[in-house]
Write an enzyme that holds these catalytic residues in place. Structure first.
Site, PDB file in Angstrom:
ATOM      1  N   PRO A  28      34.897  67.418  16.485  1.00  0.00           N
ATOM      2  CA  PRO A  28      33.582  68.358  16.406  1.00  0.00           C
ATOM      3  C   PRO A  28      33.401  68.145  14.574  1.00  0.00           C
ATOM      4  O   PRO A  28      34.745  68.308  13.743  1.00  0.00           O
ATOM      5  CB  PRO A  28      33.566  69.415  16.716  1.00  0.00           C
ATOM      6  CG  PRO A  28      34.824  69.381  17.724  1.00  0.00           C
ATOM      7  CD  PRO A  28      35.860  68.445  17.304  1.00  0.00           C
ATOM      8  N   ALA A  30      30.616  69.389  11.543  1.00  0.00           N
ATOM      9  CA  ALA A  30      29.445  69.998  11.334  1.00  0.00           C
ATOM     10  C   ALA A  30      28.466  69.099  10.618  1.00  0.00           C
ATOM     11  O   ALA A  30      28.631  68.384   9.825  1.00  0.00           O
ATOM     12  CB  ALA A  30      29.928  70.957  10.275  1.00  0.00           C
ATOM     13  N   CYS A 113      40.220  74.975  11.811  1.00  0.00           N
ATOM     14  CA  CYS A 113      38.949  74.857  10.721  1.00  0.00           C
ATOM     15  C   CYS A 113      39.606  75.605   9.446  1.00  0.00           C
ATOM     16  O   CYS A 113      40.152  77.002   9.587  1.00  0.00           O
ATOM     17  CB  CYS A 113      37.845  75.732  11.255  1.00  0.00           C
ATOM     18  SG  CYS A 113      36.523  75.769   9.802  1.00  0.00           S
ATOM     19  N   HIS A 185      46.337  68.747  14.019  1.00  0.00           N
ATOM     20  CA  HIS A 185      45.879  68.053  12.733  1.00  0.00           C
ATOM     21  C   HIS A 185      46.923  68.193  11.890  1.00  0.00           C
ATOM     22  O   HIS A 185      47.251  69.485  11.400  1.00  0.00           O
ATOM     23  CB  HIS A 185      44.613  68.443  12.191  1.00  0.00           C
ATOM     24  CG  HIS A 185      44.189  67.919  10.832  1.00  0.00           C
ATOM     25  ND1 HIS A 185      42.876  68.128  10.302  1.00  0.00           N
ATOM     26  CD2 HIS A 185      44.629  66.879   9.966  1.00  0.00           C
ATOM     27  CE1 HIS A 185      42.758  67.321   9.188  1.00  0.00           C
ATOM     28  NE2 HIS A 185      44.018  66.841   8.867  1.00  0.00           N
ATOM     29  N   GLY A 217      44.578  63.038  11.964  1.00  0.00           N
ATOM     30  CA  GLY A 217      44.734  62.927  10.537  1.00  0.00           C
ATOM     31  C   GLY A 217      45.153  61.554   9.982  1.00  0.00           C
ATOM     32  O   GLY A 217      46.003  60.974  10.597  1.00  0.00           O
ATOM     33  N   GLY A 240      38.113  61.952  13.325  1.00  0.00           N
ATOM     34  CA  GLY A 240      37.138  62.756  12.641  1.00  0.00           C
ATOM     35  C   GLY A 240      36.462  61.798  11.431  1.00  0.00           C
ATOM     36  O   GLY A 240      35.452  61.046  11.673  1.00  0.00           O
ATOM     37  N   ARG A 241      37.000  61.986  10.148  1.00  0.00           N
ATOM     38  CA  ARG A 241      36.230  61.452   8.949  1.00  0.00           C
ATOM     39  C   ARG A 241      36.294  59.892   9.359  1.00  0.00           C
ATOM     40  O   ARG A 241      35.528  59.000   8.700  1.00  0.00           O
ATOM     41  CB  ARG A 241      37.033  61.781   7.882  1.00  0.00           C
ATOM     42  CG  ARG A 241      36.614  63.271   7.297  1.00  0.00           C
ATOM     43  CD  ARG A 241      37.700  63.503   6.250  1.00  0.00           C
ATOM     44  NE  ARG A 241      39.178  63.578   6.375  1.00  0.00           N
ATOM     45  CZ  ARG A 241      39.990  63.317   5.471  1.00  0.00           C
ATOM     46  NH1 ARG A 241      39.366  63.345   4.245  1.00  0.00           N
ATOM     47  NH2 ARG A 241      41.258  63.288   5.609  1.00  0.00           N
TER      48      ARG A 241
END
Length: 383
Positions: A28, A30, A113, A185, A217, A240-241
């Site tokens: 997820p 944002a 988070c 992570h 990660g 993620g990124r």
């Protein structure tokens, strides 16, 4: 003639009644992992695609923005929703609502988070330090989800900082509470997104638990995912990124886990086609062209990273308000420009500096306290 079939590198990822052949989870993010972006990623390869994080209290109180954030496409299965909460009772109420109204098929709990507005209220990566409170939250979520057979999973970090690591205790607690998997992570909250992820911590957690352990990660390419699996023994990876401006990373991952060598290296024309489709999907999701195209602006730099595009044109594309304007500018690009190999393996998105973690007053004093900090449950939408 002998036909050689590629050998699968991994087994399917199983959780509850679900199994996905490619053990990959979209983390997820944002403002990123809405219906439009998830659809682009799902079209590339199988996996679990999680919506933006939503607040338990906002869900219970039917915050209009939250209701929009938990929308899923008709063909999304499993429908994966990530919850953030600090109060066990509010968490249970949120999960009961998910069950009663059939809002999701899978619930992921956010304990990773590192954002100050979250940790200063005792949430996110700060919460596992309070091991009994953590236990109550996960247990209540699992118990509330059980009647519908909805699996509950946990995502977390190594700890608050190097002196206050929590991941091994938290992993054991989550498993005993009934979590279907635990994702780690490999950074502390204090690291935020700086430095390198500690894959050795993922390996240690895998040795401790019998439920699946997922690693997160520094997975920028499909080969990074394979390396993480080999080095840690983890059962799957969380992306993620690495997929920002690159939905096709999931096609690479599907091929890699199937033992196939092909990798997507789209020329600029193919990237432009993906950009325009992304913007169109956002417009469809928002229901208003200006809002959808405005939402797309932040993706422009990620898609064009490394390509020979002038700064003025990049800036203009990141200021568009209509699909026609975006398409007009995009067609000024050199569609034949090859994919820039120099960006492979390079970080994307946030690369901020480490810093002290904001915590509630006295948070570190008593690990066994179950007191919920005043004002900890946020009633905004999440993200």
């Amino acid at each position: 003639m002998t036909v050689c079939h590629p050998r699968r590198v991994t087994s399917p990822l199983r959780f509850g009644r679900f199994a996905v052949d490619t053990p990959v989870v979209l983390a997820p993010m944002a403002g990123i992992t809405n219906v439009a972006f998830r659809q682009l990623c799902r079209e590339q390869g199988a996996g679990v695609y999680v919506c933006e994080m939503v607040m338990t209290r906002a869900l219970v109180e039917r915050n209009p923005k939250t209701l929009r954030m938990i929308a899923f496409a008709d063909d999304e299965r499993p429908r994966s929703l990530q919850l953030y909460g600090v109060d066990p009772e509010v968490t249970a109420a949120a999960v009961r609502r998910i069950v009663d109204e059939d809002l999701a098929d899978h619930i992921d709990m956010n304990f990773g988070c590192p954002v100050p507005r979250v940790t200063r209220k005792g949430g996110g990566a700060a919460l596992p330090w309070k091991r009994r409170l953590f236990d109550r939250i996960v247990s209540e979520a699992v118990r509330a989800a059980a009647p519908a057979g909805i699996p509950v999973t946990v995502k977390m970090r190594i700890g608050i900082d190097d002196e206050h690591q929590t991941y091994l205790d938290a992993g054991r607690i989550a498993e005993e509470a009934g979590a279907a998997w635990v994702a780690l992570h490999g950074r502390t909250a204090a690291q935020r997104y700086s430095g390198e992820a500690d894959w050795e911590a993922i390996a240690k957690l895998k040795q401790e638990l019998s439920v699946p352990v997922l690693g997160n990660g520094d997975i920028w390419e499909a080969e990074d995912a394979l390396d993480m699996m080999r080095q840690t023994g983890c059962d799957g990876v969380v992306i993620g990124r690495g997929c920002l401006g690159r939905p096709w990373l999931f096609a690479d991952l599907a091929a890699a886990f199937a033992g196939q060598p092909r990798r997507a290296r789209p020329a600029l024309g193919e990237v432009v086609a993906m950009m325009l489709r992304h913007a169109e999907l956002l417009v469809r999701w928002w229901g208003r062209e200006r809002e959808g195209v405005t939402d797309f602006r932040k993706h422009v730099a990620w898609y064009l990273k490394g390509f020979p595009v002038g700064s003025e044109l990049r800036r203009s594309m990141a200021m568009t308000s209509t699909l026609d304007e975006l398409a007009h500018l995009a067609h000024q690009l050199d569609f034949s420009a090859p994919f820039p190999e120099t960006v492979l393996g390079k970080p994307r998105g946030r690369t901020n500096s480490p810093g002290k973690v904001s915590l509630p007053y006295g948070w570190l004093d008593d690990r066994d306290s179950t007191v919920v900090p005043a004002g900890a449950e946020m009633d905004d939408s999440g993200g």
